[in-house]
Design a protein around this motif. Sequence first.
Motif, PDB file in Angstrom:
ATOM      1  N   UNK A 318       0.669  -1.059  -0.087  1.00  0.00           N
ATOM      2  CA  UNK A 318      -0.094  -0.043  -0.035  1.00  0.00           C
ATOM      3  C   UNK A 318       0.843   1.375  -0.568  1.00  0.00           C
ATOM      4  N   UNK A 319       0.578   2.123  -0.424  1.00  0.00           N
ATOM      5  CA  UNK A 319       0.988   3.523  -1.269  1.00  0.00           C
ATOM      6  C   UNK A 319       0.267   4.665  -1.258  1.00  0.00           C
ATOM      7  N   UNK A 320       0.895   5.553   0.259  1.00  0.00           N
ATOM      8  CA  UNK A 320      -0.095   6.442  -0.066  1.00  0.00           C
ATOM      9  C   UNK A 320       0.677   7.827   0.417  1.00  0.00           C
ATOM     10  N   UNK A 321       1.029   8.629  -1.167  1.00  0.00           N
ATOM     11  CA  UNK A 321       2.161   9.314  -0.858  1.00  0.00           C
ATOM     12  C   UNK A 321       1.602  10.712  -1.486  1.00  0.00           C
ATOM     13  N   UNK A 322       1.241  11.699  -0.840  1.00  0.00           N
ATOM     14  CA  UNK A 322       0.850  12.865  -1.154  1.00  0.00           C
ATOM     15  C   UNK A 322       1.887  14.680  -0.984  1.00  0.00           C
ATOM     16  N   UNK A 323       1.655  15.710  -1.401  1.00  0.00           N
ATOM     17  CA  UNK A 323       2.656  17.212  -0.809  1.00  0.00           C
ATOM     18  C   UNK A 323       1.455  17.968  -1.526  1.00  0.00           C
TER      19      UNK A 323
END
Length: 750
Positions: A318-323
Amino acid sequence: MKKTCAMVVSATLLPIVAFAQETLTPSSQTDSSTTPLAFCSVEPVTFNSAALMPKGHIKVQAIRTEIIQDKVALFSGDVDITSDTAVISASQAQVNGNGRDLIAKGDVTYQDAQLKVKSDSVALRSEEERLEMVNTRYQLTGFVGQGAAKDILLDTDTGIILKDVSFTTCPEGEEDWQIRASEISLEKGTVWGQAKHTRFYIADVPVFYLPYFAFPISNQRQTGLLFPELTSSSRTGVDYTQPFYWNIAPNYDMTISPRVMTLRGAQLNTEFRYLTERSQGKAYVEYLPSDSDIAGNPDRYFYRLEHQGLIGDNWLLNVDFNGLSDNNYLLDLGSDYYSRADTHLYRSISMSYYSENLSVNMQVKDFEVLGNTADSYRAVPEIKISYTKPLGDYFEFNIDSELAHFDNTLETAPTATRFHIAPTLAMPLRSAWGELIAETTLFQTVYRQDNIEGTQLKEDVERTLGQARLYGALYFERDSSWFSDDTSMTLEPKVQYLYTSYEDQTSIGFYDSTPLLTDVEGLFRGQEFTGLDRISDNNQITLGATTRVLDKNNREQFVLSVGQIFYLEDNKVIAATKNQDRSALAAEVDWRFNRNWSFHTDVQVTTDTDKVDLSSIGIEYRQDDVRFIQLSHRYVRDLSGETIDQIGVSASWPITENWQWVGRTYRDIERNRSVETYAGIQYESCCWAVRLVAQRSLNNRYNASGEQSTDDFDSGVSLQFIFKGIGSSGTRRSMLKDGMFGYRQPYSLN
């Protein structure tokens, strides 16, 4: 007089009908635009293929039949012509050349799996693979779409051509909107309709003209423009978004949405989605170059990547990456993923393994902190392993372990590596009338802390704690008639004794731990902190009880839960020290008075002073999904040094069969001001809808030093049009969920 029947073999009819199926069959993925609504006066046309003939055969039924020298067949009186793909009904028909040509006249109806056509005459030229219909009205099978055409031509080479044609998804005679064109064509292998010299009408008024216009006539995913969104607010000015959908492949697509704001400039938003046999995800990017509403015209952006996938049979990734570019991005430009009240953007990458007895989770957790908020620690990485093993018929062994490294963006903040292991031996006894659980746990934790100069923290810390827990509950049930006949009532008393040894923990920093709010269920939790940096010492008894009223279908009509902790010794862990010999009394009530009325409240009262520490109340009248009124109140005596005392009203109610109204307002009683006011009105019919929304809410904007304003307000108006059946069938948001708070049901009855 009985009908006679004639059988004619003709394989040359097949390509024409087969082509129509290829181009017009709607996708099985239907949406709300094709689902008949309660106020719709039209149903999609259906087609029964069971009555069709075998491949290559045609059956003709008529009251009178005349065959001339095996070359010409004349049929009259209730003529029904059935092939392997279509049915034609007419007053009279003529078949020439042993089925090569067919001419039908008088109240002709043609129907196949894709469309139904009524016309004055039908001519079928099998050798030319050509079907002509004159003076027609047509309906699409399985799709609420219909219209009229002077001529319809079906040809295996050119496709389908409609001359002097109209198209709408509205019922016949109630065409609120309509497309009229000199010609509409559907080329072979496409589900797009192409129109020439197109006029778009609302009612009978032409509103715009296009020399060329393409539109979908099915619900399959197709490349093209979606319906735009037009709004207005003090943050963006007039705000226009035009989405473009790109159907790259059956398992890949992208939505590209240019956005123009009169106060800020042009922004580009993109969303890419993918789906494979073992994974799915999407990448979302928003970019606004040179924001004209901010001094210095900075570039602003937001991005997010989501991925879920299988790696092997038991492993998950699972990947949840933001900015984002700055603290005020969510406030100024909004987001479909975060609320304007959020102060953290969570980031994580995790890999998990699951089996019957063993679970493993490895992850990296990080935060994007907005404003002048205390920096949070990130776990880079964190590994958790849990193993469970039954020991005979009565005992169970469980071991939980964790290894984590905590870092902070502040160079002056301490960092730490923590290893924790907690073996537990339990004896769980459960039955239908009650349960008894006895367990003992050993907590062993080791810390290695760095960058601790000038603090009371120690570089190496070992903490060993023991815990014993004894929990018991009984379940009583009897018939009752308190609320109505055919009901039953339960009484579920429960008691817990908890002992946890004490050890001084002041030399350990706070990395992932914060005090937990306590509700009725939390009284039996046995831990007052998230994380492991603080484990409170306990010598306490917890008493609680729940009573339920169930109807004859075992649905809860009333639930009351109460509980309280009684401390046998003073707590020694500094961060969890209590001044009383008992906790606040926690209570929770859920009550469904009848099918329309429901009530929920939870409250915590300090019994020494009889002061309410925390409470929430919600009462709602609900007639159905679109008719309800809700009154809510929430109170917190001390939340980070502030008192929260707010009251809110939400309502949704149809004005007429087609008009819907939604309103919501929240007021801060402590500060005597409005927090949010929201109102929306919508008109919706079978084939189109329009929505007008106005709202005013706290701005909560961050200043240059990162402090958040609590006195500025933002207001705006949005207007959305939806023409169903020629693009998006709905909007991205719901009036009930929109705004800062949105709507939530006030109860949690099963």
